[in-house]
Design a protein around this motif. Structure first.
Motif, PDB file in Angstrom:
ATOM      1  N   GLU A 170      24.688  43.470  33.318  1.00  0.00           N
ATOM      2  CA  GLU A 170      24.504  42.659  34.525  1.00  0.00           C
ATOM      3  C   GLU A 170      23.787  41.345  34.215  1.00  0.00           C
ATOM      4  O   GLU A 170      23.877  40.394  34.991  1.00  0.00           O
ATOM      5  CB  GLU A 170      23.733  43.447  35.597  1.00  0.00           C
ATOM      6  CG  GLU A 170      24.592  44.536  36.226  1.00  0.00           C
ATOM      7  CD  GLU A 170      23.988  45.125  37.488  1.00  0.00           C
ATOM      8  OE1 GLU A 170      22.775  44.936  37.713  1.00  0.00           O
ATOM      9  OE2 GLU A 170      24.720  45.782  38.238  1.00  0.00           O
ATOM     10  N   GLU A 217      26.535  39.048  33.584  1.00  0.00           N
ATOM     11  CA  GLU A 217      27.210  38.771  34.865  1.00  0.00           C
ATOM     12  C   GLU A 217      26.366  37.832  35.713  1.00  0.00           C
ATOM     13  O   GLU A 217      26.895  36.932  36.357  1.00  0.00           O
ATOM     14  CB  GLU A 217      27.464  40.084  35.609  1.00  0.00           C
ATOM     15  CG  GLU A 217      28.531  40.939  34.936  1.00  0.00           C
ATOM     16  CD  GLU A 217      28.896  42.175  35.744  1.00  0.00           C
ATOM     17  OE1 GLU A 217      29.915  42.792  35.429  1.00  0.00           O
ATOM     18  OE2 GLU A 217      28.161  42.521  36.693  1.00  0.00           O
ATOM     19  N   ASP A 256      27.449  34.382  37.280  1.00  0.00           N
ATOM     20  CA  ASP A 256      27.315  34.196  38.722  1.00  0.00           C
ATOM     21  C   ASP A 256      26.537  32.927  39.041  1.00  0.00           C
ATOM     22  O   ASP A 256      26.791  32.259  40.040  1.00  0.00           O
ATOM     23  CB  ASP A 256      26.606  35.413  39.321  1.00  0.00           C
ATOM     24  CG  ASP A 256      26.561  35.371  40.830  1.00  0.00           C
ATOM     25  OD1 ASP A 256      27.624  35.519  41.444  1.00  0.00           O
ATOM     26  OD2 ASP A 256      25.473  35.155  41.392  1.00  0.00           O
ATOM     27  N   THR A 271      30.899  48.573  46.712  1.00  0.00           N
ATOM     28  CA  THR A 271      30.443  47.781  45.572  1.00  0.00           C
ATOM     29  C   THR A 271      31.617  47.085  44.890  1.00  0.00           C
ATOM     30  O   THR A 271      31.512  45.928  44.491  1.00  0.00           O
ATOM     31  CB  THR A 271      29.669  48.668  44.580  1.00  0.00           C
ATOM     32  OG1 THR A 271      28.509  49.177  45.242  1.00  0.00           O
ATOM     33  CG2 THR A 271      29.239  47.899  43.356  1.00  0.00           C
ATOM     34  N   THR A 272      32.759  47.779  44.787  1.00  0.00           N
ATOM     35  CA  THR A 272      33.953  47.152  44.211  1.00  0.00           C
ATOM     36  C   THR A 272      34.367  45.941  45.047  1.00  0.00           C
ATOM     37  O   THR A 272      34.693  44.884  44.499  1.00  0.00           O
ATOM     38  CB  THR A 272      35.111  48.168  44.161  1.00  0.00           C
ATOM     39  OG1 THR A 272      34.651  49.335  43.491  1.00  0.00           O
ATOM     40  CG2 THR A 272      36.299  47.603  43.443  1.00  0.00           C
ATOM     41  N   ARG A 311      32.029  43.147  44.278  1.00  0.00           N
ATOM     42  CA  ARG A 311      32.289  42.575  42.948  1.00  0.00           C
ATOM     43  C   ARG A 311      33.552  41.713  42.952  1.00  0.00           C
ATOM     44  O   ARG A 311      33.664  40.767  42.170  1.00  0.00           O
ATOM     45  CB  ARG A 311      32.381  43.675  41.895  1.00  0.00           C
ATOM     46  CG  ARG A 311      31.016  44.311  41.588  1.00  0.00           C
ATOM     47  CD  ARG A 311      31.130  45.451  40.591  1.00  0.00           C
ATOM     48  NE  ARG A 311      31.677  45.015  39.314  1.00  0.00           N
ATOM     49  CZ  ARG A 311      30.967  44.436  38.350  1.00  0.00           C
ATOM     50  NH1 ARG A 311      29.693  44.225  38.532  1.00  0.00           N
ATOM     51  NH2 ARG A 311      31.532  44.070  37.229  1.00  0.00           N
ATOM     52  N   PHE A 362      33.830  39.370  39.744  1.00  0.00           N
ATOM     53  CA  PHE A 362      33.764  40.229  38.559  1.00  0.00           C
ATOM     54  C   PHE A 362      34.924  41.206  38.494  1.00  0.00           C
ATOM     55  O   PHE A 362      35.138  41.854  37.478  1.00  0.00           O
ATOM     56  CB  PHE A 362      32.433  40.977  38.503  1.00  0.00           C
ATOM     57  CG  PHE A 362      31.267  40.050  38.369  1.00  0.00           C
ATOM     58  CD1 PHE A 362      31.184  39.191  37.280  1.00  0.00           C
ATOM     59  CD2 PHE A 362      30.277  40.005  39.334  1.00  0.00           C
ATOM     60  CE1 PHE A 362      30.127  38.318  37.157  1.00  0.00           C
ATOM     61  CE2 PHE A 362      29.221  39.122  39.216  1.00  0.00           C
ATOM     62  CZ  PHE A 362      29.144  38.282  38.122  1.00  0.00           C
ATOM     63  N   GLU A 363      35.642  41.361  39.594  1.00  0.00           N
ATOM     64  CA  GLU A 363      36.856  42.161  39.581  1.00  0.00           C
ATOM     65  C   GLU A 363      37.943  41.325  40.258  1.00  0.00           C
ATOM     66  O   GLU A 363      37.657  40.529  41.151  1.00  0.00           O
ATOM     67  CB  GLU A 363      36.683  43.468  40.383  1.00  0.00           C
ATOM     68  CG  GLU A 363      35.517  44.335  39.969  1.00  0.00           C
ATOM     69  CD  GLU A 363      35.711  45.043  38.646  1.00  0.00           C
ATOM     70  OE1 GLU A 363      36.845  44.972  38.093  1.00  0.00           O
ATOM     71  OE2 GLU A 363      34.741  45.644  38.155  1.00  0.00           O
ATOM     72  N   PRO A 374      33.761  33.851  38.200  1.00  0.00           N
ATOM     73  CA  PRO A 374      32.501  33.902  38.964  1.00  0.00           C
ATOM     74  C   PRO A 374      31.751  32.566  38.972  1.00  0.00           C
ATOM     75  O   PRO A 374      31.184  32.173  40.004  1.00  0.00           O
ATOM     76  CB  PRO A 374      31.674  34.967  38.240  1.00  0.00           C
ATOM     77  CG  PRO A 374      32.608  35.723  37.384  1.00  0.00           C
ATOM     78  CD  PRO A 374      33.838  34.911  37.193  1.00  0.00           C
ATOM     79  N   LEU A 400      25.425  36.302  43.835  1.00  0.00           N
ATOM     80  CA  LEU A 400      25.183  37.733  43.988  1.00  0.00           C
ATOM     81  C   LEU A 400      23.760  38.059  43.572  1.00  0.00           C
ATOM     82  O   LEU A 400      23.282  37.604  42.546  1.00  0.00           O
ATOM     83  CB  LEU A 400      26.179  38.499  43.103  1.00  0.00           C
ATOM     84  CG  LEU A 400      26.005  40.011  42.975  1.00  0.00           C
ATOM     85  CD1 LEU A 400      26.142  40.695  44.325  1.00  0.00           C
ATOM     86  CD2 LEU A 400      27.045  40.573  42.011  1.00  0.00           C
ATOM     87  N   PHE A 453      21.785  41.045  42.246  1.00  0.00           N
ATOM     88  CA  PHE A 453      22.167  42.306  41.622  1.00  0.00           C
ATOM     89  C   PHE A 453      21.227  43.437  42.024  1.00  0.00           C
ATOM     90  O   PHE A 453      20.041  43.226  42.251  1.00  0.00           O
ATOM     91  CB  PHE A 453      22.162  42.160  40.101  1.00  0.00           C
ATOM     92  CG  PHE A 453      23.294  41.323  39.596  1.00  0.00           C
ATOM     93  CD1 PHE A 453      24.449  41.909  39.114  1.00  0.00           C
ATOM     94  CD2 PHE A 453      23.213  39.945  39.620  1.00  0.00           C
ATOM     95  CE1 PHE A 453      25.493  41.141  38.666  1.00  0.00           C
ATOM     96  CE2 PHE A 453      24.261  39.159  39.172  1.00  0.00           C
ATOM     97  CZ  PHE A 453      25.407  39.766  38.696  1.00  0.00           C
ATOM     98  N   ASP A 503      23.617  43.317  46.597  1.00  0.00           N
ATOM     99  CA  ASP A 503      24.039  44.679  46.272  1.00  0.00           C
ATOM    100  C   ASP A 503      22.838  45.620  46.350  1.00  0.00           C
ATOM    101  O   ASP A 503      21.971  45.570  45.478  1.00  0.00           O
ATOM    102  CB  ASP A 503      24.650  44.697  44.859  1.00  0.00           C
ATOM    103  CG  ASP A 503      25.301  46.036  44.539  1.00  0.00           C
ATOM    104  OD1 ASP A 503      25.378  46.901  45.440  1.00  0.00           O
ATOM    105  OD2 ASP A 503      25.723  46.221  43.391  1.00  0.00           O
TER     106      ASP A 503
END
Lengths: 287, 355
Positions: free
Chosen positions: A179, A182, A186, B52-53, B56, B61-62, B81, B88, B90, B167
């Motif tokens: 993360e 990520e 982000d 969560t999916t 994302r 991220f997806e 992203p 986001l 986290f 999240d």
């Protein structure tokens, strides 16, 4: 005495005893030779002297030291450059597949060091696999003299110690919270900037650990320079080897060995301090 | 597309029939949601519901297997992203451990290639807003859980995203701090004037914070609306059970009357057939024995402001929960016989068989 304090000490006792009896004591014995004179017919003349250390500082030997350090450093840098992407790929592979990939990475360790080094002679010599392959592809010039060069020594060292570096870098990479990468994306950083500002700084302890390991093992190595360097490229390891087995000058060999071990210990201490500092900074981040 | 004119503000984010499968596993199964500007929106559901999916996919991220994600009317699904004007926060906070709080906040602005003075000004401003000025030079591991949470929020807010995704932002905090931060988050959302989309499995959290919420289960959208709408008029038995406390009584409807063992309730427009009556504990009144549904008190739970009586009746296997004020004059004892009155206007009826 409290139960908790005694237990770990007791558990460590067999290991410590083993190391003391068969590692530390013999090493100290050999190193103590460095303070005595060489006997007329070899062996030791137990008269105290510091002359051996003065000889280590002689430009002739100092040059061999520096040369070894240069070869070890080149080896280390190349090994890191090859190992990092490999470790990265393994750490990014699906969890189930990682043990298998790691197994392949350390597979060379399962065969004998000498055999692996001889394999490079087969590959690199004038009638070897590489020259034959080049000829088959239409190369008509003189066969390349790859063997018995400094490059051959470096190739051999990199090959032999690469798995250590892969494992060391993999262990820090796999513990890195994905993360974090990520989060960097982000916040607007592309993959390249994410690598240089987040991934690499946070995996430097692994790079340092693997790097110091390779450097230390390479600078003291004498088998690879002897076989792949053809004896033309002396490294400290060869020099020590020669003093003990050829020149029969044990005191000087011991003094050289001491200098080598001192170099290694300093490097390992610096690396250990850097690593514990870095992991101390990261403590508590797992939550 | 020619959308009908609406008195409401147009959606800032439109999730359009978005689906996502991982191999044979369908994580998100065709979800459409509109999120309005400056709204505090909650995606609520049990673990594995796809929330969560979905989040994302919004962050990038997806990639959706199908459907589109429109931000301000533009399809952002193909963007990575780093190119999306949303951020986001986290669940693990994902603070950069090798950077100070200030460096963590500056990171995102440096990526926008803003001038140094501008970066400094905006970071200072956000640090002040999140009460972190005193901690600017600390490293993340020198912060408490609550402080880390605020840094994570500040690091996303300083980017001034069009939409902030969160999240399970309060998941790692203890109960007391969580309740405090629920209101804090709402305040910051209001102050920053940014649309928040929060993912949570905690229905209480969603009820407290959200302007509107979407209930997800097995990758599908069950209901979307304000907390009041969903609490008062749950779309199905799952939602009714998931949000707040609900009593269920299985029975049959014929001629506009719901019938269960010991209970007859006239309900207008009730469709005949097997049905489940759902009623909140606060919508059941207690009367003297003999009237309506009779039962005995099996258990009393004290909650401070009120008590919840667990009353065993013939109508359902599980005792019915009835909420009475704790300060009420009547003292109830376990084993006591009494009767229950259910307000027909405050009930929901679900057809049985499907669920």
């Amino acid at each position: 005495m409290s139960f908790n304090a005694t237990r770990p000490n007791l558990l460590a006792a067999p290991g410590v005893a083993w190391l003391m009896a068969f590692m530390v004591v013999p090493c100290l014995l050999v190193l103590s030779y460095a303070f005595f004179q060489r006997g007329t017919w070899g062996g030791i003349d137990y008269t105290f002297t510091l002359e051996n250390f003065a000889r280590v500082a002689d430009p002739l030997y100092a040059r061999i030291f520096l040369n070894s350090a240069r070869i070890a450093l080149t080896t280390t840098l190349i090994a890191i450059l090859i190992a990092y992407p490999a470790a990265y790929a393994i750490a990014r592979a699906p969890r189930m597949r990682q043990p298998i990939l790691l197994f392949f990475a350390v597979l060379p360790f399962w065969s004998n060091y000498l055999i692996r080094t001889y394999a490079w002679i087969v590959l690199l010599n004038r009638e070897g696999l590489i020259n034959n392959l080049l000829r088959a592809m239409g190369y008509t010039g003189e066969p390349l003299s790859l063997l018995y060069t400094e490059s051959a020594v470096i190739i051999g060292l990199v090959y032999n110690y690469l798995p250590f570096v892969i494992l060391a870098i993999y262990s820090t990479l796999s513990r890195l919270n994905p993360e974090l990468m990520e989060a960097s994306r982000d916040l607007g950083a592309g993959p390249i900037r994410t690598f240089f500002r987040v991934t690499l700084p946070l995996t430097l302890p692994g790079v340092a650990a693997g790097g110091v390991f390779v450097f230390v093992l390479s600078i003291g190595n004498f088998v690879t320079p002897a076989l792949l360097g053809g004896g033309r490229f002396q490294m400290v390891g060869n020099l020590v080897y020669d003093q003990f087995l050829t020149a029969n000058d044990w005191p000087f060999g011991a003094a050289l060995g001491m200098a080598l071990i001192a170099t290694m210990i300093v490097l390992l201490l610096v690396q250990a301090r850097a690593t514990s500092h870095a992991s101390g900074e990261r403590r508590g981040e797992a939550a | 597309m020619n959308a009908p004119m609406d008195a409401e503000t147009p959606p800032i984010l439109r999730i359009e029939s978005v689906a996502k499968s991982f191999g044979p596993v369908v994580a998100v199964d065709g979800i459409s949601i509109d999120v309005r500007e400056n709204e505090f929106f909650a995606l609520l559901g049990p673990s594995g519901c796809g929330k969560t999916t979905l989040l994302r996919m919004l962050a990038g991220f997806e990639t959706p297997s199908a459907g589109r994600i429109l931000l301000d009317g533009k399809d952002i699904s193909p963007l990575p992203p780093e190119k999306r004007p949303l951020n986001l926060m986290f669940q693990s906070y994902a603070l950069f451990p090798h950077m100070s709080v200030r460096q963590n906040l500056s990171y995102g602005l440096e990526m926008e290639r803003l001038a140094k003075t501008e970066v400094r000004r905006r970071v200072d401003e956000t640090l002040a807003m999140t009460d972190l000025t005193a901690f600017a030079d600390r490293k993340p591991d020198q912060l408490s859980g609550g402080q880390k949470q605020r840094v994570a929020l500040a690091r996303a807010l300083v980017k001034r995203p069009k939409v902030l995704l969160l999240d399970e932002p309060l998941g790692a905090l203890d109960k007391k701090l969580r309740e405090k931060m629920q209101l804090e988050l709402k305040r910051m959302q209001h102050e920053a004037g940014i649309t928040f989309i929060i993912v949570t499995h905690d229905q209480e959290e969603a009820l407290v914070m959200a302007d509107r919420m979407a209930i997800l289960k097995d990758g599908r959208l069950l209901q979307c609306g304000s907390p009041e709408d969903i609490y008062e008029a749950p779309a199905d038995r799952f939602v009714a059970n998931f949000i707040g406390v609900m009593n269920f009584i299985d029975g049959t409807v014929s001629d506009g009357v719901f019938e269960a063992e010991g209970l007859r309730l006239a309900l207008v427009d009730a469709k005949p057939g097997p049905a489940t009556l759902a009623v909140r504990p606060e919508n059941v009144a207690i009367g003297p024995p003999g009237e309506r549904l009779s039962g005995t008190v099996a258990d009393i739970a004290y909650h401070g402001l009120d008590r919840v009586l667990h009353v065993q009746t013939a109508a359902s296997h599980a005792p019915l929960q009835v909420r009475v004020p704790a300060s009420g004059e009547t003292a109830y004892r376990t084993g006591e016989a009494l009767s229950l009155k259910i307000d027909p206007a405050r009930c929901r009826l679900f057809a049985r068989g499907a669920a």
